[in-house]
Motif scaffolding. Structure first.
Motif, PDB file in Angstrom:
ATOM      1  N   ARG A 184      67.778  69.072 -11.426  1.00 21.20           N
ATOM      2  CA  ARG A 184      68.835  69.336 -10.446  1.00 21.20           C
ATOM      3  C   ARG A 184      69.636  68.076 -10.143  1.00 21.20           C
ATOM      4  O   ARG A 184      70.862  68.113 -10.055  1.00 21.20           O
ATOM      5  CB  ARG A 184      68.227  69.908  -9.162  1.00 21.20           C
ATOM      6  N   ASN A 243      71.959  67.201 -12.993  1.00 21.76           N
ATOM      7  CA  ASN A 243      73.151  68.047 -12.962  1.00 21.76           C
ATOM      8  C   ASN A 243      74.152  67.549 -11.927  1.00 21.76           C
ATOM      9  O   ASN A 243      75.362  67.522 -12.169  1.00 21.76           O
ATOM     10  CB  ASN A 243      72.760  69.499 -12.671  1.00 21.76           C
ATOM     11  N   ASP A 244      73.652  67.148 -10.752  1.00 25.34           N
ATOM     12  CA  ASP A 244      74.533  66.600  -9.716  1.00 25.34           C
ATOM     13  C   ASP A 244      75.222  65.339 -10.212  1.00 25.34           C
ATOM     14  O   ASP A 244      76.420  65.133  -9.982  1.00 25.34           O
ATOM     15  CB  ASP A 244      73.735  66.282  -8.448  1.00 25.34           C
ATOM     16  N   ASP A 245      74.447  64.491 -10.888  1.00 31.16           N
ATOM     17  CA  ASP A 245      74.999  63.240 -11.403  1.00 31.16           C
ATOM     18  C   ASP A 245      76.101  63.500 -12.428  1.00 31.16           C
ATOM     19  O   ASP A 245      77.107  62.785 -12.479  1.00 31.16           O
ATOM     20  CB  ASP A 245      73.868  62.412 -12.026  1.00 31.16           C
ATOM     21  N   GLU A 271      78.129  65.833 -12.364  1.00 31.53           N
ATOM     22  CA  GLU A 271      79.321  66.251 -11.638  1.00 31.53           C
ATOM     23  C   GLU A 271      79.989  65.100 -10.901  1.00 31.53           C
ATOM     24  O   GLU A 271      81.206  64.947 -10.939  1.00 31.53           O
ATOM     25  CB  GLU A 271      78.963  67.338 -10.613  1.00 31.53           C
ATOM     26  N   ASN A 276      80.232  73.474  -5.225  1.00 32.19           N
ATOM     27  CA  ASN A 276      79.569  72.310  -4.631  1.00 32.19           C
ATOM     28  C   ASN A 276      80.538  71.150  -4.463  1.00 32.19           C
ATOM     29  O   ASN A 276      80.608  70.527  -3.397  1.00 32.19           O
ATOM     30  CB  ASN A 276      78.400  71.869  -5.511  1.00 32.19           C
ATOM     31  N   GLY A 303      77.557  61.161  -2.210  1.00 32.27           N
ATOM     32  CA  GLY A 303      76.756  61.779  -3.255  1.00 32.27           C
ATOM     33  C   GLY A 303      75.281  61.840  -2.932  1.00 32.27           C
ATOM     34  O   GLY A 303      74.607  62.842  -3.229  1.00 32.27           O
ATOM     35  N   ALA A 326      73.050  65.242  -2.669  1.00 30.90           N
ATOM     36  CA  ALA A 326      71.885  65.432  -3.527  1.00 30.90           C
ATOM     37  C   ALA A 326      70.623  65.677  -2.704  1.00 30.90           C
ATOM     38  O   ALA A 326      69.758  66.480  -3.084  1.00 30.90           O
ATOM     39  CB  ALA A 326      71.704  64.218  -4.438  1.00 30.90           C
ATOM     40  N   HIS A 381      70.636  69.133  -1.624  1.00 36.47           N
ATOM     41  CA  HIS A 381      70.376  69.977  -2.787  1.00 36.47           C
ATOM     42  C   HIS A 381      68.873  70.067  -3.049  1.00 36.47           C
ATOM     43  O   HIS A 381      68.356  71.137  -3.408  1.00 36.47           O
ATOM     44  CB  HIS A 381      71.104  69.412  -3.999  1.00 36.47           C
TER      45      HIS A 381
END
Length: 344
Positions: free
Chosen positions: A64, A67-69, A71, A98, A183, A187, A190
């Motif tokens: 997860r 995936n955030d990174d 983006e 998001n 960020g 995260a 998340h």
């Protein structure tokens, strides 16, 4: 605009998780997961969760965050935000819900801070050597600063919501959006959602300097977080808080800096002047419903400085804790809302 890290996981930082001075006891009583993301570290502490779930949860968390990174990272050329930054047109560009939420919150807080929390400040962050670009070998000239400032401004960025999805749009071709200041909070939230999806109700999750808790620790007590004194020479506690299921984040000027031409260059850039901050406010801690919101407010407060930060905290009813340099020592100030979280 990177945030401070968690000392409990072996880093110099602003937050110390309660009991981290006895790390082995913590490890024996809770399931601890750790890893790296976004140029910093993440940590998950779980109470009442079988060690048999470690491998699966570790993989889920890392996936997860990766995936955030992909983006949000301006350090990754093919991230969603990097592609948007390279785009030189004015047509709306599709983004995830998001990212739209992150930018919407950032624009709202930016407006409340009168532009001092500015996610378009990337050209100035890069100019001063705190982005993907190399550290400068001399202090940037006023002409360089003015040129970078001309490429910034929240008024040039819009979030568009359509039936088919969310979009970002810019009317300045070279606008460069830097989400590093929010960020870590995003995260962290998340990870909290992941824990809830997995049926886990007692946890403490953190990414970098953002923390969020729910439920109780392994001893059946509330999760506690300690705010460290603002120095890079010791790890002493300034105050302890019970987050009561909230998120917390701190922005500080005393950890991430370098020396250049005899000057101390802070990573926190004032969008109005285009230069690193110089005032006596050394850290701002915010507790909010989500880690993302706390992460958004703290940098803006740091840029504002002591008096304006206090006024904004009172006006917006924010839970804020400030540490101010005074001579060779420090003084502190907290808003009434923050006082409700402080432990004796």
């Amino acid at each position: 605009m990177r945030k401070n890290w968690l000392y409990c996981i072996g880093l110099t930082a602003l937050f110390l998780l309660s009991g981290c001075d006895n790390h082995q006891r913590d490890a024996d009583s809770a399931l601890i997961l750790e890893g790296r993301t976004m140029g910093t570290f993440w940590r998950v502490s779980l109470a009442g969760v079988s060690p048999d779930r470690r491998e699966k949860l570790q993989k889920q968390v890392q996936q997860r965050l990766d995936n955030d990174d992909r983006e949000l990272s301006t350090w990754k050329p093919e991230s969603v935000i990097s592609r948007f930054n390279r785009y030189r047109g004015s047509e709306p560009q599709p983004v995830s819900d998001n990212m739209a939420d992150i930018v919407t919150l950032s624009l709202r807080i930016g407006q409340k801070t009168r532009g001092e929390m500015d996610i378009t400040v990337g050209p100035l962050v890069n100019l001063w050597g705190f982005g993907p670009d190399k550290q400068p070998i001399r202090i940037p000239s006023q002409a360089q600063i003015d040129a970078a400032r001309a490429l910034t401004g929240l008024q040039h960025l819009r979030v568009i919501q359509r039936s088919e999805g969310a979009y970002l749009q810019k009317d300045l071709p070279d606008l460069y959006v830097d989400l590093s200041t929010v960020g870590e909070g995003f995260a962290t939230d998340h990870l909290a959602r992941l824990m809830e999806q997995e049926g886990i109700n007692n946890y403490l999750v953190s990414v970098g300097g953002a923390v969020l808790t729910r439920g109780k620790n392994a001893q059946g007590n509330p999760w506690k977080v300690a705010i460290q004194k603002p120095t890079d020479k010791e790890n002493a506690v300034q105050a302890r808080v019970d987050l009561q299921g909230h998120g917390i984040s701190t922005s500080g000027s005393y950890r991430n800096y370098y020396e250049l031409d005899g000057q101390r260059i802070s990573h926190i850039i004032d969008p109005e002047t285009g230069r690193p901050i110089q005032h006596k406010l050394v850290s701002a801690t915010v507790i909010a419903t989500t880690a993302l919101e706390a992460d958004g407010w703290d940098t803006g407060l740091m840029v504002l400085g002591e008096e304006k930060a206090k006024a904004l905290a009172l006006r917006e009813h924010l839970a804020v804790y400030l540490i101010i340099r005074q001579g060779n020592g420090f003084t502190t100030w907290m808003s009434p809302q923050f006082n409700a979280f402080v432990l004796p």
